[in-house]
Design a protein around this motif. Sequence first.
Motif, short mmCIF file in Angstrom:
data_model
loop_
_atom_site.label_atom_id
_atom_site.label_comp_id
_atom_site.label_asym_id
_atom_site.label_seq_id
_atom_site.Cartn_x
_atom_site.Cartn_y
_atom_site.Cartn_z
N HIS A 1 21.55 -3.45 54.16
CA HIS A 1 21.42 -4.41 53.07
C HIS A 1 22.01 -3.86 51.78
CE1 HIS A 1 18.63 -6.54 55.71
NE2 HIS A 1 17.97 -5.40 55.87
N PRO A 2 22.66 -4.72 50.98
CA PRO A 2 23.25 -4.28 49.71
C PRO A 2 22.18 -4.20 48.61
CG PRO A 2 23.69 -6.60 50.02
CD PRO A 2 22.96 -6.14 51.26
N ILE A 3 21.32 -3.22 48.69
CA ILE A 3 20.18 -3.11 47.78
C ILE A 3 20.65 -2.77 46.36
CG2 ILE A 3 18.00 -1.94 47.31
CD1 ILE A 3 17.99 -3.62 49.89
N ASP A 4 20.20 -3.54 45.40
CA ASP A 4 20.52 -3.28 43.99
C ASP A 4 19.41 -2.53 43.26
OD1 ASP A 4 23.07 -4.78 43.76
OD2 ASP A 4 21.81 -6.51 44.22
N ALA A 5 18.17 -2.76 43.67
CA ALA A 5 17.03 -2.14 42.99
C ALA A 5 15.86 -2.11 43.96
CB ALA A 5 16.66 -2.91 41.73
N VAL A 6 14.89 -1.26 43.66
CA VAL A 6 13.71 -1.09 44.51
C VAL A 6 12.46 -1.27 43.66
CG1 VAL A 6 12.43 0.48 46.02
CG2 VAL A 6 14.94 0.52 46.02
N ILE A 7 11.48 -2.00 44.21
CA ILE A 7 10.13 -2.02 43.65
C ILE A 7 9.24 -1.31 44.65
CG2 ILE A 7 8.20 -3.41 42.85
CD1 ILE A 7 10.12 -5.60 42.10
N HIS A 8 8.58 -0.26 44.21
CA HIS A 8 7.86 0.62 45.13
C HIS A 8 6.35 0.44 44.97
CE1 HIS A 8 6.66 3.88 47.57
NE2 HIS A 8 6.58 4.83 46.65
N PHE A 9 5.76 -0.33 45.91
CA PHE A 9 4.31 -0.53 45.96
C PHE A 9 3.63 0.34 47.02
CE2 PHE A 9 5.63 -4.86 44.47
CZ PHE A 9 4.95 -4.86 43.27
N ALA A 10 4.35 0.68 48.08
CA ALA A 10 3.74 1.27 49.26
C ALA A 10 2.99 2.56 48.93
CB ALA A 10 4.80 1.54 50.32
N ALA A 11 1.67 2.51 48.99
CA ALA A 11 0.83 3.66 48.67
C ALA A 11 -0.61 3.34 49.03
CB ALA A 11 0.93 4.00 47.18
N LYS A 12 -1.42 4.38 49.13
CA LYS A 12 -2.86 4.19 49.24
C LYS A 12 -3.43 4.16 47.83
CE LYS A 12 -5.18 5.90 52.71
NZ LYS A 12 -5.29 4.70 53.53
N LYS A 13 -4.55 3.39 47.64
CA LYS A 13 -4.92 3.08 46.26
C LYS A 13 -6.41 3.11 45.96
CE LYS A 13 -5.16 -1.89 47.09
NZ LYS A 13 -4.79 -3.24 46.62
N ALA A 14 -7.26 3.61 46.84
CA ALA A 14 -8.70 3.55 46.62
C ALA A 14 -9.22 4.86 46.04
CB ALA A 14 -9.43 3.23 47.92
N VAL A 15 -9.84 4.76 44.86
CA VAL A 15 -10.33 5.96 44.18
C VAL A 15 -11.31 6.73 45.05
CG1 VAL A 15 -11.76 6.76 42.26
CG2 VAL A 15 -9.94 5.08 41.85
N GLY A 16 -12.35 6.05 45.55
CA GLY A 16 -13.37 6.73 46.33
C GLY A 16 -12.81 7.35 47.59
N GLU A 17 -11.95 6.64 48.27
CA GLU A 17 -11.35 7.17 49.50
C GLU A 17 -10.50 8.40 49.20
OE1 GLU A 17 -9.20 5.06 53.21
OE2 GLU A 17 -7.99 5.06 51.38
N SER A 18 -9.80 8.39 48.07
CA SER A 18 -8.94 9.52 47.73
C SER A 18 -9.74 10.79 47.52
CB SER A 18 -8.12 9.20 46.47
OG SER A 18 -8.88 9.32 45.28
N VAL A 19 -10.99 10.66 47.06
CA VAL A 19 -11.85 11.83 46.90
C VAL A 19 -12.22 12.41 48.26
CG1 VAL A 19 -14.10 12.60 46.06
CG2 VAL A 19 -12.75 11.02 44.68
N ARG A 20 -12.35 11.53 49.27
CA ARG A 20 -12.73 11.98 50.61
C ARG A 20 -11.55 12.56 51.39
NH1 ARG A 20 -15.15 6.91 50.49
NH2 ARG A 20 -13.71 6.10 52.07
N ILE A 21 -10.35 11.97 51.20
CA ILE A 21 -9.18 12.41 51.97
C ILE A 21 -8.00 12.68 51.03
CG2 ILE A 21 -9.85 11.38 54.17
CD1 ILE A 21 -8.05 8.97 53.47
N PRO A 22 -8.13 13.65 50.14
CA PRO A 22 -7.08 13.87 49.14
C PRO A 22 -5.73 14.25 49.73
CG PRO A 22 -8.65 15.69 49.15
CD PRO A 22 -9.25 14.60 49.99
N VAL A 23 -5.70 15.04 50.79
CA VAL A 23 -4.42 15.47 51.35
C VAL A 23 -3.63 14.27 51.86
CG1 VAL A 23 -3.32 16.84 53.15
CG2 VAL A 23 -5.28 17.77 51.92
N THR A 24 -4.33 13.32 52.47
CA THR A 24 -3.66 12.10 52.94
C THR A 24 -3.04 11.34 51.78
OG1 THR A 24 -5.22 11.90 54.78
CG2 THR A 24 -4.00 9.92 54.16
N TYR A 25 -3.74 11.29 50.65
CA TYR A 25 -3.19 10.60 49.48
C TYR A 25 -1.95 11.30 48.94
CZ TYR A 25 -6.39 6.75 48.88
OH TYR A 25 -7.05 5.55 49.03
N TYR A 26 -1.97 12.61 48.90
CA TYR A 26 -0.78 13.33 48.44
C TYR A 26 0.38 13.13 49.40
CZ TYR A 26 -3.25 15.57 44.62
OH TYR A 26 -3.95 15.78 43.47
#
Length: 340
Positions: free
Chosen positions: A75-100
Amino acid sequence: MPRTILVTGGAGFIGSHTCVELLRVGHEVVVLDDHSNSCPEVLERVAKTAGRPVAAAHVADVRDRRALDEVFDRHPIDAVIHFAAKKAVGESVRIPVTYYDINVGGTTTLVSAMHDHGVHRLVFSSSCSIYGNATTVPLTEDSPAAPTNPYATTKWTCERILADLCRHVPEMRVLALRYFNPAGAHPDGELGEDPRGVPNNIMPFLTQIAVGRRDELSVFGDDYPTPDGTGIRDYLHVMDVADGHRAALDHIDDEPGMRVLNLGTGRGASVLDLVTVFEEVTGRPIPYRVTARRPGDVAELVADPTKAMAHWGWTARRDLAAMCRDAWNFQQRNPYGYAP
């Protein structure tokens, strides 16, 4: 000017609404999503709501460099919008390495692929959580970063990586949008927030209680230094968030390098304020129970959105009642979300 935009996480809550807005104004949209927290059917609803489909949809993890290369080759991509990520504060405290791994690793893999394929425009989905335990509100873009949980730290780390990249790659253009608490749904009821499992955000929890899927809301702490003791947030309608990304693309070439902008209303509401408005709008009672504070949470996060207004003419146009009304409309039309 119409462009071809790659939207990572384009089937997610904010991503799907942004796809509709991009299609509405004439852009071609290519989606990459692994559907770890989304449903493929969403893109059919995007097409129905926007009146035309996305140009292509690729099922892949944003950390998969081979898959990214295939997308940029096809595809002739001109720009990217990057949403793909994990986003839960509480979960990130439990599984920080996964978030990084996912949030930081996904971003570096993406920008590496972009650079190798000559794509140098990026709108990055950042977060108000970067500001952490702020001593003064509302928060401007110059307020100091003080992340209090791994999720916030991943977003701050990505911002610093992108800023450094822009210093060394002069052609790079990055807009990091620090938006506050997205809520609501598309007014037509086709698109909304449908998290897998127990919701991490308060609005889908409220709508699921109202529709009979859950019994009560857990209020995480009522001993914060706020008027009613519950946390205060700047809730922002997801349609206004989508419009902010449309504006970011319109202005991404205004200046070189890395820029940061808040997206918010400038008005805070406590958890109990939100419950009250939701009950008034829907006519449904919301039982709640106060529990212990959630690790990583802070007392108050409210935006100063004047920079986006001054630079782009962007402002949030929908209030808390509209967020509750549209979220409830989606839940009523889709009692079990996107599930058949």
